[in-house]
Design a protein around this motif. Structure first.
Motif, PDB file in Angstrom:
ATOM      1  N   ASP A 164      -5.276 -28.905   7.309  1.00 49.51           N
ATOM      2  CA  ASP A 164      -3.992 -28.531   7.934  1.00 49.51           C
ATOM      3  C   ASP A 164      -3.938 -29.097   9.361  1.00 49.51           C
ATOM      4  OD1 ASP A 164      -2.791 -25.792   6.278  1.00 49.51           O
ATOM      5  OD2 ASP A 164      -4.890 -26.292   5.998  1.00 49.51           O
ATOM      6  N   GLU A 202       3.913 -26.366  11.668  1.00 50.36           N
ATOM      7  CA  GLU A 202       3.424 -25.010  11.388  1.00 50.36           C
ATOM      8  C   GLU A 202       2.252 -24.606  12.279  1.00 50.36           C
ATOM      9  OE1 GLU A 202       1.993 -24.343   7.372  1.00 50.36           O
ATOM     10  OE2 GLU A 202       1.210 -22.381   7.916  1.00 50.36           O
ATOM     11  N   GLU A 203       1.306 -25.515  12.467  1.00 49.71           N
ATOM     12  CA  GLU A 203       0.041 -25.111  13.095  1.00 49.71           C
ATOM     13  C   GLU A 203       0.094 -25.191  14.618  1.00 49.71           C
ATOM     14  OE1 GLU A 203      -1.691 -23.786  10.955  1.00 49.71           O
ATOM     15  OE2 GLU A 203      -1.033 -24.758   9.119  1.00 49.71           O
ATOM     16  N   ASP A 206       5.386 -29.191   7.646  1.00 51.20           N
ATOM     17  CA  ASP A 206       4.330 -28.362   7.063  1.00 51.20           C
ATOM     18  C   ASP A 206       3.261 -29.349   6.586  1.00 51.20           C
ATOM     19  OD1 ASP A 206       2.661 -26.709   5.663  1.00 51.20           O
ATOM     20  OD2 ASP A 206       4.281 -25.549   4.734  1.00 51.20           O
ATOM     21  N   PRO A 207       2.170 -29.460   7.361  1.00 52.21           N
ATOM     22  CA  PRO A 207       1.194 -30.518   7.060  1.00 52.21           C
ATOM     23  C   PRO A 207       0.480 -30.304   5.737  1.00 52.21           C
ATOM     24  CG  PRO A 207       0.321 -29.001   8.696  1.00 52.21           C
ATOM     25  CD  PRO A 207       1.763 -28.616   8.494  1.00 52.21           C
ATOM     26  N   LEU A 208       0.408 -29.043   5.315  1.00 46.02           N
ATOM     27  CA  LEU A 208      -0.256 -28.727   4.038  1.00 46.02           C
ATOM     28  C   LEU A 208       0.364 -27.426   3.542  1.00 46.02           C
ATOM     29  CD1 LEU A 208      -4.144 -28.794   3.487  1.00 46.02           C
ATOM     30  CD2 LEU A 208      -2.524 -27.520   2.086  1.00 46.02           C
ATOM     31  N   ASP A 209       1.209 -27.536   2.575  1.00 46.29           N
ATOM     32  CA  ASP A 209       1.843 -26.346   2.004  1.00 46.29           C
ATOM     33  C   ASP A 209       1.025 -25.948   0.773  1.00 46.29           C
ATOM     34  OD1 ASP A 209       4.026 -24.435   1.768  1.00 46.29           O
ATOM     35  OD2 ASP A 209       4.579 -25.553  -0.032  1.00 46.29           O
ATOM     36  N   THR A 218      -1.942 -23.819   1.348  1.00 48.66           N
ATOM     37  CA  THR A 218      -3.323 -23.850   1.875  1.00 48.66           C
ATOM     38  C   THR A 218      -4.248 -22.964   1.053  1.00 48.66           C
ATOM     39  OG1 THR A 218      -2.445 -24.216   4.071  1.00 48.66           O
ATOM     40  CG2 THR A 218      -4.727 -23.501   3.954  1.00 48.66           C
TER      41      THR A 218
HETATM   42 MG   LIG Z   1       1.143 -25.194   5.716  1.00 47.48          MG
END
Ligand SMILES: [Mg+2]
Ligand SMILES: O=P(O)(O)O[C@H]1[C@H](O)[C@@H](O)[C@H](OP(=O)(O)O)[C@@H](O)[C@H]1O
Ligand SMILES: [Mg+2]
Ligand SMILES: [Mg+2]
Length: 319
Positions: free
Chosen positions: A52, A75-76, A119-122, A124
């Protein structure tokens, strides 16, 4: 061709984001390969991994170098001292996008009217559990508060059949006025009702809402991007999530792609979600996404009872 000489800002953002999402996908796969996920617990049922963090760094650094004047929200929350490897910074464009004429509505959009939600990684939690097809990288483009386009990159697409990591993945993108690309658009089956919903954030309200629909099948899967993929590929009629928890970075790209295809994503009252830079990040009043903006959307909206709506309103008040 005139439009090739003067690509619009919106087309450039989409084109660049396609290549950036693919690089983020490489990062997400590489971290999984090392097996060192370095998981951080952000809250209840809310994880963050090294993938992420690195993927967001890649996306935000690349986008802000190319488009320094637009707003980009990820997101992060990252450590500003966390510098990324130069090899992860993407400065190329997916040229196939420029074969399309930019729809008139997006020809002259000003930088200040654009907010990109990342959202870099949906998915997780599913990533950490090895449910790899639930994982997507989401880059959504909004103009004046409306989701008008987006990229859904699925880094592990085909992972059950393909053993060569470098051959995995697919990238779906869409823009209102142009349509959506990179997948087979299918209508869901007629004569039955299939809904997709959360597998890990269920609640009595969500279950009551699903029961009221009386679906023939319920697909409980992870990831907002993944659930919208099920809708646009005709595997589900609707993504039903009458609960808070889903965020703007979860919905902007999927909504942009759905809008490009004649689908719709709203809250449970049928109101459009807003994506201005200063909005509340949480979709407080839930999410309903359907493959058909008129008939199917009204059908599912009509199934939300007053109790379900009241429960969302009261959760909103207490936050
Ligand atoms: Mg995410
Ligand atoms: O990007 P992450 O944090 O993995 O995004 C979450 C969403 O915020 C959350 O709404 C989804 O919940 P459900 O799968 O329970 O619908 C979750 O899967 C992730 O996409
Ligand atoms: Mg998360
Ligand atoms: Mg997400």
């Amino acid at each position: 061709m005139l439009w090739k000489m003067s690509n619009s800002l919106v087309l450039k953002i989409i084109s660049s984001s396609i290549n950036i999402s693919k690089q983020a996908g490489v990062i997400v796969r590489d971290v999984m390969k090392t097996g060192e996920l370095a998981v951080v617990d952000k809250g209840i049922n809310d994880l963050q991994t090294e993938a992420d963090r690195r993927a967001q760094n890649c996306i935000i650094t690349s986008l802000s170098k190319q488009f320094p004047k637009i707003a980009i929200i990820g997101e992060e929350t990252l450590d500003p001292n966390d510098k990324i490897d130069d090899k992860w910074i993407v400065s190329t464009f997916d040229e196939s996008v420029f074969a399309h004429k930019c729809p008139d509505d997006w020809l002259n959009v000003a930088d200040e009217d654009i907010v990109v939600w990342v959202d870099p990684l949906d998915g997780t939690s599913e990533y950490t559990q090895g449910l790899l097809d639930h994982v997507t990288v989401l880059i959504g483009v909004s103009v004046k508060g409306h989701a008008i386009g987006g990229i859904i990159h699925q880094p592990f697409y085909n992972y059950k059949e393909e053993t060569d990591y470098s051959k995995l993945g697919r990238t779906i993108w869409g823009l209102v006025g142009l349509g959506a690309f990179g997948f087979q658009h299918k209508q869901p089956p007629e004569g039955k009702v299939i809904v997709t919903t959360t597998r890990s954030h269920s609640s009595p309200t969500i279950n009551a809402a699903i029961e009221a629909i009386k679906p023939d099948e319920v697909l409980r899967v992870g990831g907002a991007g993944h659930k919208v993929l099920l809708v646009i590929e005709g595997k589900a009629h609707a993504y039903v999530f009458p609960s808070r928890g889903c965020k703007k970075w979860d919905t902007c790209a999927p909504e942009g792609v759905l809008n490009a295809l004649g689908g719709r994503l709203t809250d449970v009252f049928g109101n459009d979600l807003r994506y201005e830079r200063d909005v509340n990040h949480t979709n407080e009043l839930g999410v309903l996404a359907t493959h058909d903006a008129i008939t199917a959307h009204s059908f599912f909206l009509s199934k939300f009872s007053d109790d379900v709506k009241a429960s969302l309103l009261s959760a909103q008040k207490s936050n």
